[in-house]
Design a protein around this motif. Structure first.
Motif, PDB file in Angstrom:
ATOM      1  N   ALA A  73      -9.701 -50.035  10.694  1.00 26.27           N
ATOM      2  CA  ALA A  73     -10.083 -48.609  10.738  1.00 26.27           C
ATOM      3  C   ALA A  73     -11.632 -48.746  10.236  1.00 26.27           C
ATOM      4  O   ALA A  73     -12.667 -47.540  10.205  1.00 26.27           O
ATOM      5  CB  ALA A  73      -9.198 -48.022  10.125  1.00 26.27           C
ATOM      6  N   VAL A  74     -11.778 -49.049   8.890  1.00 23.28           N
ATOM      7  CA  VAL A  74     -13.446 -48.235   7.855  1.00 23.28           C
ATOM      8  C   VAL A  74     -14.451 -49.480   8.395  1.00 23.28           C
ATOM      9  O   VAL A  74     -15.217 -48.202   8.560  1.00 23.28           O
ATOM     10  CB  VAL A  74     -12.772 -49.104   6.395  1.00 23.28           C
ATOM     11  N   PHE A  75     -14.540 -49.780   8.547  1.00 23.30           N
ATOM     12  CA  PHE A  75     -15.231 -50.892   9.734  1.00 23.30           C
ATOM     13  C   PHE A  75     -15.742 -49.659  11.273  1.00 23.30           C
ATOM     14  O   PHE A  75     -17.210 -49.675  11.093  1.00 23.30           O
ATOM     15  CB  PHE A  75     -15.380 -52.143   9.909  1.00 23.30           C
ATOM     16  N   LEU A  76     -15.166 -49.219  11.917  1.00 23.83           N
ATOM     17  CA  LEU A  76     -14.749 -48.972  12.919  1.00 23.83           C
ATOM     18  C   LEU A  76     -15.714 -47.670  12.219  1.00 23.83           C
ATOM     19  O   LEU A  76     -16.635 -46.922  13.468  1.00 23.83           O
ATOM     20  CB  LEU A  76     -13.897 -48.382  13.790  1.00 23.83           C
ATOM     21  N   PHE A  77     -15.361 -47.073  11.283  1.00 27.10           N
ATOM     22  CA  PHE A  77     -16.172 -45.747  10.845  1.00 27.10           C
ATOM     23  C   PHE A  77     -17.592 -45.491  10.496  1.00 27.10           C
ATOM     24  O   PHE A  77     -17.829 -45.088  11.183  1.00 27.10           O
ATOM     25  CB  PHE A  77     -14.956 -45.178   9.132  1.00 27.10           C
ATOM     26  N   PHE A  78     -17.383 -47.016   9.900  1.00 35.57           N
ATOM     27  CA  PHE A  78     -19.205 -47.141   9.831  1.00 35.57           C
ATOM     28  C   PHE A  78     -19.873 -47.433  10.766  1.00 35.57           C
ATOM     29  O   PHE A  78     -21.028 -46.633  11.178  1.00 35.57           O
ATOM     30  CB  PHE A  78     -18.974 -48.146   8.958  1.00 35.57           C
ATOM     31  N   ILE A  79     -19.454 -47.883  11.695  1.00 39.79           N
ATOM     32  CA  ILE A  79     -19.485 -48.324  13.298  1.00 39.79           C
ATOM     33  C   ILE A  79     -20.545 -47.141  13.873  1.00 39.79           C
ATOM     34  O   ILE A  79     -21.114 -46.998  14.594  1.00 39.79           O
ATOM     35  CB  ILE A  79     -19.130 -49.183  14.366  1.00 39.79           C
ATOM     36  N   ALA A  80     -18.698 -46.058  14.319  1.00 40.99           N
ATOM     37  CA  ALA A  80     -19.059 -45.278  14.906  1.00 40.99           C
ATOM     38  C   ALA A  80     -20.061 -43.860  13.870  1.00 40.99           C
ATOM     39  O   ALA A  80     -20.751 -43.178  14.699  1.00 40.99           O
ATOM     40  CB  ALA A  80     -17.191 -44.008  14.654  1.00 40.99           C
ATOM     41  N   ILE A  81     -20.578 -43.811  12.902  1.00 38.70           N
ATOM     42  CA  ILE A  81     -21.291 -43.054  12.155  1.00 38.70           C
ATOM     43  C   ILE A  81     -22.570 -43.608  12.055  1.00 38.70           C
ATOM     44  O   ILE A  81     -23.637 -42.955  12.429  1.00 38.70           O
ATOM     45  CB  ILE A  81     -21.262 -43.073  10.352  1.00 38.70           C
ATOM     46  N   ALA A  82     -22.616 -44.868  12.361  1.00 40.50           N
ATOM     47  CA  ALA A  82     -24.621 -45.892  12.257  1.00 40.50           C
ATOM     48  C   ALA A  82     -25.048 -45.467  14.139  1.00 40.50           C
ATOM     49  O   ALA A  82     -25.570 -44.754  14.153  1.00 40.50           O
ATOM     50  CB  ALA A  82     -24.198 -47.195  12.282  1.00 40.50           C
ATOM     51  N   VAL A  83     -23.945 -45.168  14.575  1.00 34.45           N
ATOM     52  CA  VAL A  83     -23.828 -44.987  16.047  1.00 34.45           C
ATOM     53  C   VAL A  83     -24.382 -43.356  16.839  1.00 34.45           C
ATOM     54  O   VAL A  83     -25.495 -43.046  17.157  1.00 34.45           O
ATOM     55  CB  VAL A  83     -23.062 -45.255  17.278  1.00 34.45           C
ATOM     56  N   ILE A  84     -24.142 -42.430  15.918  1.00 35.26           N
ATOM     57  CA  ILE A  84     -24.137 -41.289  15.944  1.00 35.26           C
ATOM     58  C   ILE A  84     -25.257 -40.992  15.557  1.00 35.26           C
ATOM     59  O   ILE A  84     -26.450 -40.589  15.904  1.00 35.26           O
ATOM     60  CB  ILE A  84     -23.619 -40.581  15.245  1.00 35.26           C
ATOM     61  N   LYS A  85     -26.183 -41.662  14.223  1.00 37.39           N
ATOM     62  CA  LYS A  85     -27.247 -41.783  13.275  1.00 37.39           C
ATOM     63  C   LYS A  85     -28.109 -41.969  14.453  1.00 37.39           C
ATOM     64  O   LYS A  85     -29.024 -41.045  14.735  1.00 37.39           O
ATOM     65  CB  LYS A  85     -27.024 -42.535  11.988  1.00 37.39           C
ATOM     66  N   MET A  86     -27.683 -43.483  15.277  1.00 30.99           N
ATOM     67  CA  MET A  86     -28.217 -43.369  15.978  1.00 30.99           C
ATOM     68  C   MET A  86     -29.440 -42.609  17.645  1.00 30.99           C
ATOM     69  O   MET A  86     -30.466 -43.211  17.596  1.00 30.99           O
ATOM     70  CB  MET A  86     -28.321 -44.851  16.457  1.00 30.99           C
ATOM     71  N   TYR A  87     -28.582 -41.939  17.638  1.00 35.89           N
ATOM     72  CA  TYR A  87     -27.887 -41.405  18.624  1.00 35.89           C
ATOM     73  C   TYR A  87     -29.569 -39.704  17.905  1.00 35.89           C
ATOM     74  O   TYR A  87     -30.405 -39.426  19.222  1.00 35.89           O
ATOM     75  CB  TYR A  87     -27.816 -40.725  19.637  1.00 35.89           C
ATOM     76  N   LYS A  88     -29.218 -38.757  16.946  1.00 33.33           N
ATOM     77  CA  LYS A  88     -29.420 -37.617  16.217  1.00 33.33           C
ATOM     78  C   LYS A  88     -30.853 -38.714  16.214  1.00 33.33           C
ATOM     79  O   LYS A  88     -32.329 -38.098  16.644  1.00 33.33           O
ATOM     80  CB  LYS A  88     -29.527 -38.228  15.017  1.00 33.33           C
ATOM     81  N   LEU A  89     -31.783 -39.906  15.690  1.00 33.70           N
ATOM     82  CA  LEU A  89     -33.203 -40.303  15.859  1.00 33.70           C
ATOM     83  C   LEU A  89     -33.501 -40.624  17.122  1.00 33.70           C
ATOM     84  O   LEU A  89     -34.677 -40.368  16.878  1.00 33.70           O
ATOM     85  CB  LEU A  89     -32.885 -41.947  14.656  1.00 33.70           C
ATOM     86  N   LYS A  90     -32.896 -41.241  18.087  1.00 35.75           N
ATOM     87  CA  LYS A  90     -33.589 -40.981  19.201  1.00 35.75           C
ATOM     88  C   LYS A  90     -34.191 -40.090  19.474  1.00 35.75           C
ATOM     89  O   LYS A  90     -35.143 -39.456  20.251  1.00 35.75           O
ATOM     90  CB  LYS A  90     -32.686 -41.595  20.208  1.00 35.75           C
TER      91      LYS A  90
END
Length: 77
Positions: free
Chosen positions: A28-45
């Motif tokens: 769950a902790v790793f999925l949380f960090f992966i979700a944050i990274a994906v959201i930031k990637m889309y915002k930067l894109k």
């Protein structure tokens, strides 16, 4: 004294339920960090696309090629 000997000689056993809970929490902790990274990637894109389409960037790109061989160093008179 037998209580201390029991604590020292007690085997370290982990039940299947305990191991499952620990692994689920870790996942769950790793999925949380992966979700944050994906959201930031889309915002930067999206920000990169917005900046690329802005007028300031287009002015720099659309200047085109300038012939620099007509200078005084090349003796083209």
């Amino acid at each position: 004294m037998p209580a201390i000997q029991y604590i020292i000689n007690r085997p370290l056993l982990v039940s299947t339920e305990q191991l499952t809970v620990v692994l689920l929490i870790t996942a769950a902790v790793f999925l949380f960090f992966i979700a944050i990274a994906v959201i930031k990637m889309y915002k930067l894109k999206a920000e990169n696309k917005r900046l690329t389409e802005s007028d300031a960037f287009k002015a720099e790109v659309d200047e085109g090629y300038k012939d620099f061989t007509e200078g005084h160093l090349y003796d083209n008179k």
